[in-house]
Each structure stands twice: as C-alpha cells, then as structure tokens.
Design an enzyme around this catalytic site. Sequence first.
Site, PDB file in Angstrom:
ATOM      1  N   HIS A 240      94.435  -4.927  44.785  1.00 10.24           N
ATOM      2  CA  HIS A 240      94.709  -5.368  46.289  1.00 10.24           C
ATOM      3  C   HIS A 240      94.678  -4.322  47.286  1.00 10.24           C
ATOM      4  CE1 HIS A 240      98.471  -7.484  48.297  1.00 10.24           C
ATOM      5  NE2 HIS A 240      98.549  -6.117  48.861  1.00 10.24           N
ATOM      6  N   GLU A 241      94.979  -3.163  46.730  1.00  8.99           N
ATOM      7  CA  GLU A 241      95.237  -1.878  47.857  1.00  8.99           C
ATOM      8  C   GLU A 241      93.645  -1.551  48.281  1.00  8.99           C
ATOM      9  OE1 GLU A 241      97.710  -1.318  48.965  1.00  8.99           O
ATOM     10  OE2 GLU A 241      99.110  -1.886  47.468  1.00  8.99           O
TER      11      GLU A 241
END
Length: 332
Positions: A240-241
């Site tokens: 996600h990051e």
Amino acid sequence: MKKLLIGILALGFLSSCNSDNITNQQELETPSATPDVAKRGCASEEIRQEALKNNPELRQKFAALETNTEKFANDLKLGKVLADGTVEIPVVVNVLYNTTAENVSDARIAEQIAVLNADFTATNSDINNIPTEFQAVSAGDTKVKFRLANTIRKKTNTKSWKTNDAMKKASTGGLDATNPTNYLNMWVVGKMTSQGQTILGYATFPESAGLWNDGVVIAAPFFGKTGASSPFNLGRTATHEVGHYLNLRHIWGDANCGNDLVADTPTQTTANYGKPTYPLLNTCSGVQRSVMFMNYMDYVDDAAMFMFSGGQKTRMQSVVASSGARSGLRVY
Ligand code: ARG
Ligand code: ZN
Ligand code: CA
C-alpha cells in the site's frame, strides 16, 4: 490540458478539506476490540496536503507530476512508449529498534521484499480471488520489482514515533536516508501514532523524489509476515505505502465519492475496513457500482486485498519511466 490541470489542483484542495473532516470523524468513532489496529486513518495524504498548502514550489512539482502522468498515458496509447521493460527498484531498509522484537530479522526483510515482488508482478498466491467482473481491469504484472540493496540498523530509546519524519534524520534520533534519488528508503520503527492513533505506515508521493524525507515508513508489527500482527501480517502495508510512493491515491480519493485519478477503479463512497463481502455496492452521483475493495489502495485487511488495476499500473509506470519523477530508481 490547462483546464484539466486547474481541475486537478482544485480537486486536490477540495478533497483536502473533505478528507480532513472525514478522517477526524472516523478516528473519533473507533470503539473496537482492537482499537489501535482494526480501524485507522492513513496520514500520508493529509501530510501532503499540509505541505502543499505551505509550499508553492512543492505545488508546482505536484502539478508537473500530474501533467507528465497524463502525457505518458497518452504516449502509451499512441504506442510511443512501450512499457515492456521491468524496472527494478533498489531498496534500503533502515531499522530503528527499541526492543529486540522490533529489530526485524534479515529473513523477515527478505520476506517483505518477496511480498512486494509477488504483489507488483501479480504472482501473489491470492491473485485468483479477483472477482470475474474485475479480472479485465487487473494490472497483471506492473513491471515494477524490488531488490534489497542494504539494511541499516540502529538501537534507539524512542519507543513511539510520530509522523513528523524524525526517524529519517540522525539529528532527530533517526537514520538519514541513503541517496533517495536512487534508492527507495524504507524505515521500520517500533510503533507510530498520528493524532493519538496507532498507524501502520506512511509514504511520500513522487513530488518528494530525492528529498531527505523521501520514502516509506512502516511500524515493525506490520512489516513482513513472520511475527507480524494479524490482520496486517501479510506484508501488504508495504504494498500500500509503495503504491503511494509511486503516485497512487487511496481508491476512494480521500473524500466522499472522491477521485483517485484512475479511470478503471470504480468510484466508491469511502474507505473499507476488515474483510468486506463481495459484491459491495456503493452509490455515487446517483450511480450504483460494485466497488473494488480488494484493491491494495483501500484500507481492508491484508488478506482481503490482492490487486492493482491497469490504470494504477499506468500511473506507477509513468513515475518510474525515463521521463518520470522517480526515473532515478534503477539497479545498475
Ligand atoms: N497507511 C495505511 C495506514 O496507516 C496503511 C493501510 C494498509 N492496509 C493494510 N491492509 N495493510 O493505515
Ligand atoms: Zn494510505
Ligand atoms: Ca477511480
């Protein structure tokens, strides 16, 4: 083109107000069995909006970034750019530990890199869970891969960190980034909070390319798999990051029925949590759609997210392309 740019900028500012309100509301209403972990906001977009508000230079970089993204998408359509070369991104992992458990092992770091490679090349074991209706817009192989270049470790007395980038500077008790133009720097810290809530991680977007604070921060309990904290123990906080790092927005556009600037991700009302049941129907502007909550850029549990879309792949490719803001990321 000019109109579109102005539109994007206006949208950004509008959504910053909205997202602030929404995020605050969500964070206040969090009576859950595991309140710290089960439901939280991600600070990345808020931090960015604050920085943009106060910095015209950063705003200019942000605008140029979106212009270039559009250009790349157009070039791709015209066959001028062939995105057939995989870009391998060298990664430096900076571990700041207080307890020995927070000093994540080399094996666990390797495991995290392997998860990134699986998720970004669509070779993750749960890729077949993509519902039929979304299979056509699945990214498949994004042609972005990762290779561990170095691991740097430092013991610290700091038990809990804030999202103020202190972990990214030796002078504030952290570890300086290694050449952020050429390396994706990841910082692993024991614990992290934003507005009093535990958060899993946060990232800088590509307009920060090469700056001292450029990179991804992840709290140790959500890094890698073995020994990580359920339900965020499949290494997908990093997925996600790194999505943010490669210019992906949250799939709900950080506003109610917001815009993530990706055409093939259905507009959805807000963030999803836990393990939603498919199909999940949302209505935005009077149109009901089945939403793509299994996208890595939603907030669902690690086991419930398993895809990027083709439009998201295009955005990430544009950033790592030779003309992109992150063109410096290459294994030589
Ligand atoms: N930045 C988000 C947060 O701090 C990460 C969400 C990642 N989601 C996940 N299932 N790992 O909450
Ligand atoms: Zn996020
Ligand atoms: Ca969309």
